[in-house]
Design a protein around this motif. Structure first.
Motif, PDB file in Angstrom:
ATOM      1  N   TYR A  23       0.923  -0.990   0.047  1.00 22.78           N
ATOM      2  CA  TYR A  23      -0.038   0.086  -0.102  1.00 22.78           C
ATOM      3  C   TYR A  23       0.736   1.176   0.102  1.00 22.78           C
ATOM      4  O   TYR A  23       0.617   2.265  -0.854  1.00 22.78           O
ATOM      5  CB  TYR A  23      -0.975  -0.011   1.106  1.00 22.78           C
ATOM      6  N   ILE A  78       2.883   1.817  -3.206  1.00 19.30           N
ATOM      7  CA  ILE A  78       2.094   2.447  -4.411  1.00 19.30           C
ATOM      8  C   ILE A  78       1.955   3.721  -4.252  1.00 19.30           C
ATOM      9  O   ILE A  78       1.678   4.627  -5.056  1.00 19.30           O
ATOM     10  CB  ILE A  78       1.079   1.525  -4.528  1.00 19.30           C
ATOM     11  N   THR A  79       1.395   4.256  -2.716  1.00 19.40           N
ATOM     12  CA  THR A  79       1.120   5.545  -2.479  1.00 19.40           C
ATOM     13  C   THR A  79       2.301   6.404  -2.807  1.00 19.40           C
ATOM     14  O   THR A  79       1.809   7.332  -3.672  1.00 19.40           O
ATOM     15  CB  THR A  79       0.753   5.764  -0.980  1.00 19.40           C
ATOM     16  N   ALA A 105       2.549   6.614  -6.615  1.00 17.00           N
ATOM     17  CA  ALA A 105       1.373   7.168  -7.107  1.00 17.00           C
ATOM     18  C   ALA A 105       1.850   8.987  -7.120  1.00 17.00           C
ATOM     19  O   ALA A 105       1.584   9.679  -8.109  1.00 17.00           O
ATOM     20  CB  ALA A 105       0.144   6.967  -6.795  1.00 17.00           C
ATOM     21  N   LYS A 149      -1.770  10.901 -11.897  1.00 16.32           N
ATOM     22  CA  LYS A 149      -2.056  10.310 -10.746  1.00 16.32           C
ATOM     23  C   LYS A 149      -3.316   9.833 -10.812  1.00 16.32           C
ATOM     24  O   LYS A 149      -3.709   8.574 -10.411  1.00 16.32           O
ATOM     25  CB  LYS A 149      -1.760  11.131  -9.490  1.00 16.32           C
ATOM     26  N   LEU A 170      -4.476   5.798 -10.765  1.00 17.50           N
ATOM     27  CA  LEU A 170      -5.174   5.138  -9.398  1.00 17.50           C
ATOM     28  C   LEU A 170      -6.671   5.001  -9.892  1.00 17.50           C
ATOM     29  O   LEU A 170      -7.490   4.636  -9.002  1.00 17.50           O
ATOM     30  CB  LEU A 170      -4.845   6.282  -8.280  1.00 17.50           C
ATOM     31  N   GLU A 198      -7.006   8.490  -4.181  1.00 11.92           N
ATOM     32  CA  GLU A 198      -6.364   7.785  -3.271  1.00 11.92           C
ATOM     33  C   GLU A 198      -6.294   6.094  -3.526  1.00 11.92           C
ATOM     34  O   GLU A 198      -6.807   5.995  -4.513  1.00 11.92           O
ATOM     35  CB  GLU A 198      -6.840   7.870  -1.938  1.00 11.92           C
ATOM     36  N   VAL A 199      -5.109   5.457  -3.222  1.00 14.01           N
ATOM     37  CA  VAL A 199      -4.919   4.105  -3.405  1.00 14.01           C
ATOM     38  C   VAL A 199      -6.171   3.275  -2.701  1.00 14.01           C
ATOM     39  O   VAL A 199      -6.337   3.033  -1.520  1.00 14.01           O
ATOM     40  CB  VAL A 199      -3.638   3.561  -2.850  1.00 14.01           C
ATOM     41  N   ALA A 233      -7.728   1.603  -7.814  1.00 13.88           N
ATOM     42  CA  ALA A 233      -6.334   1.621  -7.979  1.00 13.88           C
ATOM     43  C   ALA A 233      -5.810   0.071  -8.155  1.00 13.88           C
ATOM     44  O   ALA A 233      -5.052  -0.363  -8.950  1.00 13.88           O
ATOM     45  CB  ALA A 233      -5.474   2.151  -6.933  1.00 13.88           C
TER      46      ALA A 233
END
Ligand code: HEM
Ligand code: FES
Lengths: 520, 164
Positions: free
Chosen positions: A183, A186-187, A190, A216, A220, A224-225, A229
């Motif tokens: 998580y 990837i945050t 992104a 972004k 995604l 947000e993730v 995403a």
């Protein structure tokens, strides 16, 4: 009746039927080979030529290409590990569910409940890592043997596309387990995609022009993730990127064959020892046929004008070599999987970042740079590097040294010197940044644009650039410049990756070893 | 089709072809086909860009604990926003790091980011890089009955406090 083959020989039909029945296995085998069983050089060559899968190879292979030191089998290792990920990946798809939280549970199931799941997951993870290592080393070998030169320039460019696709495959796979590691990696990834905002913000134009935000958003499918995403990454990972990779690999291999096999030195014949017994040159017998397509084939046809051809039949010589490398790859994957498990942390928690939050290892060098400027470290410098690498064959158009390790002006000594310089430069820059901090610490109000232009990453890039320009002048050769730059690049990549992997702890502080990390 | 130029000598497949009109039609058709496909592709490239953000609503109501001291952050469970109350003036600061999106931790001096070591003052200003800009201030309003309404999706100029 006398001359007919035995199958139709007399006797009642029922007897013949029984005979045919008995012969099915042998006859079936025979029908698999269009030209009969390949049991001579000529038969085998014909077989390679006629077989839809094998004819990706040329019928004969130059003996230079078969020397281990020509390739070290690195391209095959990369292909082999890709095939392993395809097989194990498809098997994992039986149980994997691409939905937040459920994904984590399904990986846990794969790990603890599914028969062989644990093992297959390990193999998938290890093969993916080997593929990344393989693709990097393969690129280095092609570079150092100057094998990107005419007529292989374009194939080098295809390779420059294969590199990011491979990294992308691995990176998209990284999110799928939906654990803390995944998580937060990837945050961060992104937000790196969004980092052009650093520049547009500094220029004050983000309101009107926001490529970072758009990137972004598209990556995604949200701000947000989350579930969007995960589905996007899953789709990229199991379908889009593998397809793109296969397409590119097909072109890559085709070009290898059509560009005349692997690059070799001009004086290859004097460099090779005499052939083994029982390997025959092609022209002991006159060719029985001419190629009817010869009318449309331009430029070099395989054998014309190269009398002492020094080739051997691809079957079996090349195939044995390929099989050996493939077996080695599988052996490595299995061995590593037996002893080292693929990691799985706690389930993803969007409120508590993993500390330290680390990307997969091959991006930790970049993360080291990102810790100063997100845009330069995550987008600017990777772009400059890829572009620089892609242009190499168009800038170095010399001839000397093609096909030889460290071939060209300067040679091995220059590479050693450049590696030493590259190492020294990256160590000094890192040491300064770690010990004394950087602009932001020295001058808290410092404008962002200045940091984007002047950070450890850009300083290193400039230092390396200066070195290679100096080398071009000193040796009066563009190849020497390329050798110098590439050696520097490798030194930088390795040192930054090592620092990011082993010497960075919570808050991205420097620690000599993880045992000194403050407990948490 | 009426006056095809008569082939003068024995024709060969290597001769360039003379039928310019067929060339024109062919080229036109190819261009049209490619153009259409290109246009269609370009149009569908819009698909991956979401029209509506699928993430959950960013507005929430919360009752601040009565024991909250001035200057002390209150982070509602499950949210990434720190709310401060000083007398009856309230403000909210996002705890999403402006560098690469980690969640910052409120500490004595302000906020610390665990990911690459950015530090922020209590008002959100950057004290130490790599964060490129200050933490965002978020919109707060009174929701009556001692509760406040926070909108995590709406950034307001730094220093905006409301009284509740
Ligand atoms: C070139 C190739 C590939 C690379 C480098 C790669 C890499 C990865 C990585 C690093 C993971 C995370 C693994 C883990 O945490 O255990 C993963 C997971 C996964 N991959 Fe791949 N992969 C590749 C090809 C494929 C293909 C072709 C498929 C399917 C067609 C696939 C299906 C999956 C699935 C279902 C998962 C989730 C299971 C899991 O996380 O263990 N992969 N991949
Ligand atoms: S995300 Fe906060 S410092 Fe990098």
């Amino acid at each position: 009746m006398s001359g007919l083959p035995t199958e139709t020989d007399g006797g009642p039909a029922l007897g013949r039927f029984a005979d045919n029945l008995k012969r099915i296995p042998r006859r079936f085998l025979e029908t698999m080979f269009r030209g009969g069983r390949p049991d001579s050089d000529r038969g085998r060559s014909n077989f390679v030529f006629q077989n839809v899968f094998l004819h990706l190879h040329s019928v004969r292979t130059h003996r230079w290409s078969l020397k281990w030191s020509t390739t070290w089998g690195l391209g095959m290792i990369t292909l082999g590990s890709f095939l392993v990920t395809v097989v194990t990946g498809v098997l994992l798809m039986f149980y994997y569910k691409p939905y937040p939280d459920v994904a984590y549970q399904s990986i846990k199931d794969i790990h603890f409940v599914v028969p062989t799941g644990h093992f297959l997951r390990n193999i998938h993870r290890w093969a993916a890592n080997i593929m990344v290592v393989g693709v990097l080393l393969h690129m280095a070998r092609v570079f150092f043997t100057a094998s990107y030169r005419k007529p292989r320039e374009f194939n080098w460019v295809i390779g420059m596309l294969l590199l990011p696709v491979t990294l992308g495959l691995s990176f998209t796979g990284y999110l799928l387990p939906w654990d803390q590691l995944a998580y937060w990696a990837i945050t961060i990834g992104a937000n790196i995609a969004q980092s052009p905002r650093e520049v547009t913000d500094a220029l004050g134009i983000t309101q009107q022009f926001d490529p970072g935000g758009l990137q972004k958003l598209i990556l995604l499918g949200s701000d947000e993730v989350g579930e969007e995403a995960l589905i996007r990454f899953y789709l990229l990972h199991v379908l889009i990127l593998p397809l793109v990779l296969c397409f590119l690999v097909a072109v890559h291999f085709w070009r290898v064959r059509k560009d005349g096999g692997l690059a070799r030195p001009a004086d290859v014949d004097v460099r090779l020892p005499p052939p083994e017994r029982r390997t025959f040159p092609v022209f002991t017998e006159a060719p029985a046929k001419t190629y009817s397509l010869a009318a449309v084939v331009k430029s070099r046809t395989p054998a014309v004008g190269n009398p002492p051809e020094n080739t051997v039949p691809s079957m079996p010589h090349l195939f044995y070599a390929e099989a050996a490398v493939f077996m080695l790859t599988i052996f490595l994957c299995v061995l590593l999987s037996l002893f080292i498990d693929a990691p799985l942390k706690e389930i993803a928690n969007p409120l508590v970042p993993e500390n330290p939050a680390k990307a997969p290892w091959y991006f930790l060098g970049l993360q080291e740079l990102v810790a100063h400027s997100a845009f330069m470290g995550g987008i600017g410098i990777p772009m400059i590097t890829l572009l620089g690498l892609a242009l190499i064959p168009y800038l170095d158009r010399e001839k000397a040294g093609t096909g030889l390790w460290f071939g060209g002006s300067g040679g091995g000594r220059l590479v050693a010197m450049s590696a030493a310089y590259g190492l020294a430069a990256v160590l000094v820059v890192e040491a300064v940044a770690i010990r004394f901090g950087w602009l932001q610490q020295w001058w808290p109000g410092c404008p962002q644009l200045l940091i984007i232009l002047l950070n450890p990453g850009t300083v290193l890039t400039v230092l390396y650039g200066i070195w290679s320009v100096w080398v071009v002048k000193r040796f009066d050769s563009t190849r020497a410049g390329a050798l110098g730059l590439f050696a520097c690049f490798m030194a930088g990549f390795i040192v930054l990756t090592v620092v990011g992997t082993w010497f960075r702890g919570p808050n991205w502080e420097f620690y000599w070893s993880p045992s000194q990390w403050p407990g948490h | 089709m009426s006056q095809e130029p008569k082939p003068s000598a024995t024709p060969s497949r290597l001769d360039p072809e003379l039928t310019a009109r067929r060339d024109f039609l062919g080229t036109a058709a190819t261009t049209l086909a490619c153009g259409t496909c290109g246009f269609a592709l370009l149009g569908s490239a819009r698909l991956p860009k979401v029209a509506v953000l699928p993430s959950a609503s960013k507005k929430f109501k919360v009752v601040l604990p009565p024991s909250l001291l001035p200057g002390q952050p209150f982070v509602p469970p499950g949210r990434s926003v720190a709310i401060f109350k000083d007398g009856d003036s309230v403000h909210a600061i996002s705890t999403i790091c402006t560098h690469l999106g980690c969640v910052v931790k409120p500490v004595e001096s302000g906020f610390d980011c665990p990911c690459h070591g950015s530090r922020f003052a209590a008002n959100g200003d950057v004290v130490r890089g790599p964060a490129p800009k200050a933490l965002a201030w978020l919109s707060v309003s009174s929701a009556g009955g001692g509760a406040v309404l926070v909108d995590e999706g709406k950034v307001v100029p730094a220093g905006t406090k409301v009284s509740v």
